[in-house]
Design a protein around this motif. Sequence first.
Motif: not given
Length: 310
Positions: A195-202, A218-233
């Motif tokens: 996960p990114p460590e930059y504030p507000g970065v997803g 999920l591993p611990p996240r220090s950022s408050t940004g969006w969490l997204a995922a690529s899906c195909h099915n």
Amino acid sequence: MKRIHVMAAVIRNAAGQILIAKRPDDAHQGGLWEFPGGKLETDEDRATGLRRELLEELGISVTQARPLIDIRHDYPDKSVRLDVWLVTGFNGEAHGAEGQPVCWVAPSELGNYSFPAANAPIVQAAQLPERYLITPDMADEGALFAGLEQTLENGIRLVQLRQTQLAEREYRALTERVLARFGERFDWLLKGNEPPEYPGVGWHLTARQLHELGSHGLPPRSSTGWLAASCHNAEELSLAQQLGVDFVTLSPVLPTPSHPDAAGLGWEAAQALIGSINKPVYLLGGMSPERLSEAFDAGAQGIAGIRGLF
């Protein structure tokens, strides 16, 4: 099983604020905030039902609206469909016509209010834009920066920094330079194994990461940004739902020059897959701004793209 169809509205005013209403204290989940709406009557058209409910509850006449997100919940005794529309045009001054407190809030402030758990995807959809840019691989950093400046002028604010030609260390260095230049002018999502460590970065997960994290979490996240995922099915959409991502991309909808041998899902299959997940979905693959209305009709949050948006 009893089936209940509920219409709800994310109402946006000219200042970009969203209207929310407070449930009566003696109602189910009383005291919580919600998006206005009510039950669709038997054989009633969806748009007609939405207009009727908002006139009764808020005293406004809807002039412009479109589908935003469709949420379904199955309970032991009933199945509820929460059919949410985005309202961007109306006549009249919105008020609690039935005595309920209402207020206008900035999308970024919705998280400060307590909503029923089923409303969480609506809050996310209300905060997300229609377009999600994925940057193309570019060796020329100057051209990348120029393209991002043009992206700002085009009104796109949600951006994934994707540069697959770079090794991890190079990608991190580029990220530092991009954030130093553009900072909070974009809502950023990054790729990577952590996960990114930059504030507000997803963080945007690949399909491979979805499968890997599906059994470990999920591993611990220090950022408050969006969490997204690529899906195909359907399997990957289910994994994304289980991991609690904020939104997903679904691809490829149509054939693309970058993947000419990949068969597109097509609009009908894409719509069916969108209906299987209670999350905002961006359609990817052959998308362009001219396809937005088709994406909305399929139930998508909007479109994601590389060449079609950059």
